[in-house]
Design a protein around this motif. Structure first.
Motif, PDB file in Angstrom:
ATOM      1  N   ASP A 140      16.202   8.727  33.959  1.00  0.00           N
ATOM      2  CA  ASP A 140      17.555   9.185  34.257  1.00  0.00           C
ATOM      3  C   ASP A 140      18.130   9.951  33.049  1.00  0.00           C
ATOM      4  N   ALA A 141      17.887   9.431  31.842  1.00  0.00           N
ATOM      5  CA  ALA A 141      18.396  10.075  30.617  1.00  0.00           C
ATOM      6  C   ALA A 141      17.780  11.467  30.432  1.00  0.00           C
ATOM      7  N   ALA A 142      16.577  11.665  31.002  1.00  0.00           N
ATOM      8  CA  ALA A 142      15.931  12.979  30.892  1.00  0.00           C
ATOM      9  C   ALA A 142      16.437  13.938  31.976  1.00  0.00           C
ATOM     10  N   GLY A 143      17.411  13.469  32.749  1.00  0.00           N
ATOM     11  CA  GLY A 143      18.051  14.356  33.722  1.00  0.00           C
ATOM     12  C   GLY A 143      17.426  14.348  35.104  1.00  0.00           C
ATOM     13  N   HIS A 144      16.563  13.358  35.372  1.00  0.00           N
ATOM     14  CA  HIS A 144      15.912  13.311  36.684  1.00  0.00           C
ATOM     15  C   HIS A 144      16.642  12.357  37.624  1.00  0.00           C
ATOM     16  N   ARG A 145      16.407  12.567  38.923  1.00  0.00           N
ATOM     17  CA  ARG A 145      17.100  11.783  39.939  1.00  0.00           C
ATOM     18  C   ARG A 145      16.325  10.495  40.248  1.00  0.00           C
ATOM     19  N   MET A 146      17.073   9.415  40.376  1.00  0.00           N
ATOM     20  CA  MET A 146      16.480   8.120  40.779  1.00  0.00           C
ATOM     21  C   MET A 146      17.092   7.713  42.118  1.00  0.00           C
ATOM     22  N   ILE A 147      16.283   7.251  43.039  1.00  0.00           N
ATOM     23  CA  ILE A 147      16.805   6.635  44.255  1.00  0.00           C
ATOM     24  C   ILE A 147      16.303   5.200  44.308  1.00  0.00           C
TER      25      ILE A 147
ATOM     26  N   SER B 282       4.638   0.394  24.588  1.00  0.00           N
ATOM     27  CA  SER B 282       3.451  -0.054  25.327  1.00  0.00           C
ATOM     28  C   SER B 282       3.152   0.904  26.474  1.00  0.00           C
ATOM     29  N   ILE B 283       4.200   1.355  27.156  1.00  0.00           N
ATOM     30  CA  ILE B 283       4.001   2.273  28.291  1.00  0.00           C
ATOM     31  C   ILE B 283       3.540   3.640  27.784  1.00  0.00           C
ATOM     32  N   ALA B 284       4.140   4.085  26.688  1.00  0.00           N
ATOM     33  CA  ALA B 284       3.711   5.364  26.102  1.00  0.00           C
ATOM     34  C   ALA B 284       2.221   5.312  25.762  1.00  0.00           C
ATOM     35  N   ASN B 285       1.774   4.194  25.183  1.00  0.00           N
ATOM     36  CA  ASN B 285       0.350   4.044  24.859  1.00  0.00           C
ATOM     37  C   ASN B 285      -0.509   4.118  26.122  1.00  0.00           C
ATOM     38  N   ALA B 286      -0.050   3.452  27.180  1.00  0.00           N
ATOM     39  CA  ALA B 286      -0.819   3.429  28.434  1.00  0.00           C
ATOM     40  C   ALA B 286      -0.904   4.826  29.033  1.00  0.00           C
ATOM     41  N   LEU B 287       0.216   5.542  29.041  1.00  0.00           N
ATOM     42  CA  LEU B 287       0.227   6.890  29.632  1.00  0.00           C
ATOM     43  C   LEU B 287      -0.713   7.820  28.863  1.00  0.00           C
TER      44      LEU B 287
ATOM     45  N   ALA C  19       6.877  13.932  30.892  1.00  0.00           N
ATOM     46  CA  ALA C  19       7.838  14.771  30.150  1.00  0.00           C
ATOM     47  C   ALA C  19       8.993  13.917  29.631  1.00  0.00           C
ATOM     48  N   ALA C  20       9.470  12.985  30.467  1.00  0.00           N
ATOM     49  CA  ALA C  20      10.583  12.123  30.054  1.00  0.00           C
ATOM     50  C   ALA C  20      10.165  11.234  28.888  1.00  0.00           C
ATOM     51  N   TYR C  21       8.928  10.734  28.924  1.00  0.00           N
ATOM     52  CA  TYR C  21       8.437   9.911  27.813  1.00  0.00           C
ATOM     53  C   TYR C  21       8.295  10.734  26.537  1.00  0.00           C
ATOM     54  N   ALA C  22       7.791  11.970  26.691  1.00  0.00           N
ATOM     55  CA  ALA C  22       7.647  12.849  25.518  1.00  0.00           C
ATOM     56  C   ALA C  22       9.018  13.059  24.862  1.00  0.00           C
ATOM     57  N   LEU C  23      10.014  13.265  25.702  1.00  0.00           N
ATOM     58  CA  LEU C  23      11.382  13.470  25.220  1.00  0.00           C
ATOM     59  C   LEU C  23      11.904  12.216  24.502  1.00  0.00           C
ATOM     60  N   ALA C  24      11.698  11.064  25.123  1.00  0.00           N
ATOM     61  CA  ALA C  24      12.184   9.798  24.554  1.00  0.00           C
ATOM     62  C   ALA C  24      11.499   9.514  23.221  1.00  0.00           C
ATOM     63  N   GLN C  25      10.209   9.861  23.123  1.00  0.00           N
ATOM     64  CA  GLN C  25       9.479   9.634  21.873  1.00  0.00           C
ATOM     65  C   GLN C  25      10.028  10.541  20.771  1.00  0.00           C
ATOM     66  N   GLN C  26      10.408  11.768  21.170  1.00  0.00           N
ATOM     67  CA  GLN C  26      11.003  12.709  20.194  1.00  0.00           C
ATOM     68  C   GLN C  26      12.315  12.165  19.651  1.00  0.00           C
TER      69      GLN C  26
END
Ligand code: CTP
Ligand code: MG
Length: 388
Positions: A196-203, A88-93, A175-182
């Protein structure tokens, strides 16, 4: 600068709520859940656009409400959601306009999240350049278990409860969504884990107890409590003359009273029902029976009191009010209330959906009530809702 895109995910079916309609359309204080969320979102400064992911076959239920919150600066797009929250989020983006630098993703099910929380998350993304997750501390003691066997007590000082809205630098999220879709194999339950799985930092920033996710009927009832903070009372009075027609039945409090004389009136002359309606409308600040129903209008000729009560309850609900209780006093020599009290109270309680009690008194023989020309009813109502 208007640079914050908000994705509102509202495409779930709400199986666990079991309302028979998509969860985002379930009503809270008279309004669908997603409308509460939308109200908080559009009050945010720096808002660029809102994209709402909705169940594909419910466009007509969402569109008119969503459009009420659109403005010349901020448009609101609807897009059909997918099989999963992530889809659903991928569609929205994929349908959002270009030109935003921060994206917030929010569950419509967290209907009570405030504008302050949206702003806090967006500001933290702007300042840190990281992904931002609103969290609450875990207050319960947490155990790890294998079947019935308790294995250990988990140190809760390192645990946090994740909420939404979660915020991200837009390019990194895309970019993280593109990766997850792949990958197309892992299904992430929230965006921070995908990010986080795409290697980005979360605070994290401090979340809000009010932003809890409405999942079950008990959650919806708890959310409803947030709108019950204001109590209001109202008073209503009605008087009707006894009819000269000895054959017509007396209708009072929504029921027939045997061996009594009818009351006259353009409608059914049900002084109890009419006094209750006026008390409810007065409490809600919604005027009176004449102003709302035009009791002399032709369609109300002979109308039963319950028609007005039903209409009144709809008006109250639309304004976020629920009835707590109603008390009625009948003034006059007749009819005798005590033999009919139980039945009258039961009928009115059923119609109003809250306890209604009925008492009676005379005027010591004085005036038009003392000489049995007619009957008066006085009602008070207590309602609860949110202060407007
Ligand atoms: N959601 C979505 N698309 C999906 C599934 C969920 O947009 N395919 C949204 C829901 O509308 C909700 C949020 O994701 O706002 C969180 O999901 P959840 O609370 O699980 O809602 P539902 O899936 O609707 O509820 P349930 O799991 O009880 O069916
Ligand atoms: Mg779900």
């Amino acid at each position: 600068m208007r640079d914050v895109l908000v994705v509102l995910v509202a495409a779930g079916s709400g199986t666990r709520l079991g309302a028979g309609i998509p969860k985002a359309l379930a009503r809270l204080s008279g309004k669908p859940l997603f409308e509460h969320a939308l109200q908080s979102i559009v009050a945010m400064p720096n808002l660029f656009q809102v994209v709402i992911a909705i169940p594909a076959d419910h466009h007509a239920d969402f569109a008119p409400i969503a459009q009420r919150y659109a403005s010349p600066e901020v448009n609101i797009l609807l897009v059909a959601g997918g099989e999963t929250r992530q889809q659903s989020i991928a569609n929205a983006l994929s349908v959002a306009d270009d030109g935003h630098s921060i994206t917030l993703v929010h569950d419509a099910a967290r209907a009570l999240a405030t504008t302050a929380l949206f702003s806090r998350v967006a500001n933290a993304v702007r300042e840190s350049g990281s992904g931002v997750l609103p969290v609450l501390p875990v207050v319960d003691t947490i155990k790890r278990a294998q079947a019935e066997q308790i294995v250990e007590t988990v140190d809760r000082s390192h645990l946090r409860i994740a909420q939404t809205p979660q915020g991200f630098p837009s390019q990194q999220l895309l970019a993280a969504y593109a990766l997850a879709q792949q990958e197309a194999k892992t299904e992430y339950t929230d965006d921070s884990s995908l990010f986080d799985a795409a290697g980005h930092r979360m605070i994290s920033v401090v979340g809000e107890p009010k932003a809890f996710k409405i999942t079950t009927p008990a959650d919806l009832a708890a959310a409803e409590q947030h709108f019950q903070s204001t109590l209001r009372t109202g008073i209503g009075t009605d008087v009707h003359r006894f009819s000269a027609d000895g054959k017509k039945p007396l209708i009072l409090a929504g029921i027939e009273w045997p061996n009594e004389v009818a009351l006259e009136g353009h409608s059914d002359g049900d002084a109890v029902a009419h006094a209750v309606v006026d008390a409810l409308l007065a409490a809600a600040g919604l005027g009176d029976i004449g102003g709302n129903f035009g009791v002399d209008r032709p369609e109300y000729a002979g109308a039963r009191g319950e028609v007005f009560i039903r209409g009144t309850l709809e008006l109250l609900a639309a304004n976020g009010w629920t009835v707590q209780n109603v008390s009625v006093q009948l003034i006059g020599n007749r009819p005798k209330v005590s033999p009919m009290r139980e039945a009258a109270q039961a009928k009115m309680t059923q119609l109003v959906g809250a306890p209604v009690t009925i008492g009676a008194t005379t005027t010591d023989g004085l005036g038009f009530l003392g000489n049995s020309e007619g009957v008066a009813a006085v009602a008070t109502a207590l309602i609860a809702g949110s202060a407007k």
